[in-house]
Scaffold this active site. Structure first.
Site, PDB file in Angstrom:
ATOM      1  N   ARG A  22       0.883  -1.112   0.078  1.00 33.22           N
ATOM      2  CA  ARG A  22      -0.023  -0.023   0.140  1.00 33.22           C
ATOM      3  C   ARG A  22       0.872   1.139  -0.018  1.00 33.22           C
ATOM      4  NH1 ARG A  22      -3.478  -3.400   3.744  1.00 33.22           N
ATOM      5  NH2 ARG A  22      -5.527  -3.507   2.772  1.00 33.22           N
ATOM      6  N   SER A 188     -19.396  -2.884   2.015  1.00 33.17           N
ATOM      7  CA  SER A 188     -18.612  -1.833   1.533  1.00 33.17           C
ATOM      8  C   SER A 188     -17.895  -1.830   0.323  1.00 33.17           C
ATOM      9  CB  SER A 188     -17.804  -1.526   2.541  1.00 33.17           C
ATOM     10  OG  SER A 188     -16.732  -2.259   2.750  1.00 33.17           O
ATOM     11  N   HIS A 216     -22.033   1.830   6.559  1.00 33.70           N
ATOM     12  CA  HIS A 216     -21.757   2.555   4.908  1.00 33.70           C
ATOM     13  C   HIS A 216     -23.332   2.764   4.659  1.00 33.70           C
ATOM     14  CE1 HIS A 216     -17.817   1.711   4.012  1.00 33.70           C
ATOM     15  NE2 HIS A 216     -18.068   0.614   4.476  1.00 33.70           N
ATOM     16  N   THR A 244     -20.780   4.470  12.463  1.00 38.12           N
ATOM     17  CA  THR A 244     -19.666   5.206  12.311  1.00 38.12           C
ATOM     18  C   THR A 244     -19.819   6.569  12.047  1.00 38.12           C
ATOM     19  OG1 THR A 244     -17.704   5.692  11.200  1.00 38.12           O
ATOM     20  CG2 THR A 244     -19.144   5.087   9.643  1.00 38.12           C
ATOM     21  N   LYS A 247     -17.879   8.362   8.143  1.00 32.76           N
ATOM     22  CA  LYS A 247     -18.039   8.182   6.832  1.00 32.76           C
ATOM     23  C   LYS A 247     -19.308   9.422   6.447  1.00 32.76           C
ATOM     24  CE  LYS A 247     -16.500   3.641   6.898  1.00 32.76           C
ATOM     25  NZ  LYS A 247     -15.027   3.946   6.709  1.00 32.76           N
ATOM     26  N   THR A 276      -9.249   3.565  27.206  1.00 35.88           N
ATOM     27  CA  THR A 276      -8.662   4.445  26.297  1.00 35.88           C
ATOM     28  C   THR A 276      -9.535   5.914  26.458  1.00 35.88           C
ATOM     29  OG1 THR A 276      -8.395   4.751  23.887  1.00 35.88           O
ATOM     30  CG2 THR A 276     -10.813   3.862  24.433  1.00 35.88           C
TER      31      THR A 276
HETATM   32  C1  LIG Z   1     -18.125  -2.435   7.197  1.00 41.40           C
HETATM   33  C2  LIG Z   1     -17.145  -1.507   8.090  1.00 41.40           C
HETATM   34  N1  LIG Z   1     -17.385  -1.675   9.296  1.00 41.40           N
HETATM   35  C3  LIG Z   1     -16.627  -0.834  10.202  1.00 41.40           C
HETATM   36  C4  LIG Z   1     -15.716   0.064   9.639  1.00 41.40           C
HETATM   37  C5  LIG Z   1     -14.956   0.856  10.551  1.00 41.40           C
HETATM   38  O1  LIG Z   1     -15.291   2.090  10.827  1.00 41.40           O
HETATM   39  P1  LIG Z   1     -14.338   3.273  10.985  1.00 41.40           P
HETATM   40  O2  LIG Z   1     -13.749   3.867   9.791  1.00 41.40           O
HETATM   41  O3  LIG Z   1     -15.187   4.296  11.574  1.00 41.40           O
HETATM   42  O4  LIG Z   1     -13.233   2.912  12.158  1.00 41.40           O
HETATM   43  C6  LIG Z   1     -15.525   0.183   8.298  1.00 41.40           C
HETATM   44  C7  LIG Z   1     -14.340   1.076   7.615  1.00 41.40           C
HETATM   45  O5  LIG Z   1     -14.360   1.066   6.667  1.00 41.40           O
HETATM   46  C8  LIG Z   1     -16.436  -0.620   7.406  1.00 41.40           C
HETATM   47  O6  LIG Z   1     -16.210  -0.674   6.086  1.00 41.40           O
END
Ligand SMILES: Cc1ncc(COP(=O)(O)O)c(C=O)c1O
Length: 403
Positions: A22, A188, A216, A244, A247, A276
């Site tokens: 990457r 995703s 998503h 999340t 996004k 944390t």
């Molecule tokens: C399906 C899915 N769940 C969880 C996450 C993680 O979310 P975050 O980017 O907020 O850590 C992602 C990240 O791309 C995702 O595609």
């Protein structure tokens, strides 16, 4: 004597050889001018159009979100200063969790520092603590869920992607005391939907808990942006909805929502939540503003889908193969890691268009792709330019047009 450096280097060389190493694009987003960004390369800086951001609705540039974040910083400072238990619960966190309850129509919500952590910490805690727990996991689940299930030490049974017969067969055959069905609403990398309502029916029939990742989908689907479960009218049938803030909501952070016992359980036992430092309060303020804005505003979604549809019709016209799942995500299949990287490089070098190649292990080998995401801010010209550029890339690389 172990040559550590050699071990690291050999692993990296193998990745490079396969075309799976990457390389991060060094970008500087231009505030107010999304999706444009400056791309820093070794000897040059150029302006590029970003076509692979998960800032689906351009909310990271939304004036209201930015103002709320700045106001919060001015009011309470930068960092939260502690874990949630030890001085790190700011009133902004509390307001945001309350808003998430309203959004998903649940009794409780819990914030995490990312969506990844929300999945990982919640599933590892459930699998560890519930008696005789077995996960039923869709084969295309995200790495964060897989990691959480693995860390729990509980048994995991994988069912075929969106395959209800397979899921039912496996639920029926199991006499585990605790069962959890783990799945996503929008996958995703392919952009396809899961049969959320039907999975809820199976969960009820076999007394299983449901854990739904709406990462998503939140902000985009459902009348108030609560996701696919809202759109399908089954939010109340899901035990844990995970999402999340990073996004479509344009900020950072993750969360779970559910009834007060489940959420209190995770709050009290999940290591990844407890140990944390909490999110900076300004993040909570920005996410709160974003969620509330999208609850009442459809304009961002409507504009984004107009761009998505326009791009899809161009791709069809130019015979560029892509997966059309009806969602906002447009995967253009290349099918080879090195070719995918070359395609991405040509887009960048010749057309100032940035689409990151998606290779193994994010997607299976042989399905390498350019995962294209539109936003409300992409113009007609940008859409046409992208389609024309892709056509040129496909011709230059002689990519077989078979989705
Ligand atoms: C399906 C899915 N769940 C969880 C996450 C993680 O979310 P975050 O980017 O907020 O850590 C992602 C990240 O791309 C995702 O595609």
């Amino acid at each position: 004597m172990t040559d550590y450096k050699k071990i690291f280097k050999e692993s990296l060389d193998k990745l490079k050889e396969e075309g799976n190493y990457r390389i991060f694009a060094d970008l500087e987003k231009i505030a107010g001018n999304f999706p444009q960004a400056l791309n820093y390369q070794e000897n040059s800086v150029s302006e590029v159009t970003v076509w692979c951001s998960n800032d689906y609705l351009g909310m990271s540039q939304n004036q209201l979100v930015i103002e709320n974040m700045i106001e919060a910083i001015n009011k309470v400072g930068a960092g939260s200063g502690g874990t949630r238990n030890i001085s790190g619960t700011n009133h902004y966190h509390v307001l945001l969790e309350r808003e998430l309850c309203y959004l998903h129509q649940k009794e409780s919500a819990l914030l995490f520092n990312s969506g990844y952590l929300a999945n990982q910490a919640t599933l590892s805690t459930l699998g560890k603590k519930l008696p005789d727990c077995v996960f039923f996991s869709d084969e295309k689940n995200h790495a964060s869920m897989i990691q959480g299930m693995k860390n729990s030490g509980a048994r995991k049974i994988i069912f075929g992607h969106n395959n209800l017969n397979d899921l039912e067969k496996k639920l029926k055959a199991s006499n585990a005391e605790s069962k959890i069905i783990v799945f996503e609403s929008v996958y995703s990398m392919d952009g396809n939907f899961s049969p959320v309502a039907r999975i809820c029916e199976l969960a009820k029939k076999y007394n299983a808990l449901t854990f739904l990742d709406e990462v998503h989908a939140v902000g985009i689907y459902g009348k108030r942006g609560a996701g696919v479960a809202e759109e399908k009218g089954v939010m109340n049938k899901i035990d844990i909805i995970q999402g999340t803030l990073a996004k479509a909501f344009g900020v950072i952070g993750g969360y779970i929502t559910g009834n007060k016992e489940i959420i209190d359980f995770i709050r009290s036992f999940a290591s990844g939540f407890i140990f944390t430092t909490s999110l900076p309060p300004c993040i909570a303020a920005g996410a709160y503003a974003s969620i509330r804005h999208l609850k009442f505003s459809d304009i961002e979604k409507e504009k984004m889908f107009a761009v998505v549809n326009k791009l899809k019709s161009y791709l069809k016209k130019y015979e560029i193969p892509f997966i059309d799942s009806g969602s906002h995500i447009i995967p253009v299949i290349i099918g080879d890691a090195k070719l995918c990287k070359r395609a991405s490089n040509i887009l960048l070098d010749e057309f100032n268009i940035y689409v990151q190649p998606i290779n193994f292990p994010t997607v299976p080998r042989g399905t390498e792709r350019l995962r294209i995401t539109a936003s409300p801010n992409h113009t007609d010209k940008m859409v046409k330019d992208l389609a024309t550029a892709l056509k040129s890339v496909f011709n230059q690389l002689n990519i077989v047009k078979a989705a």
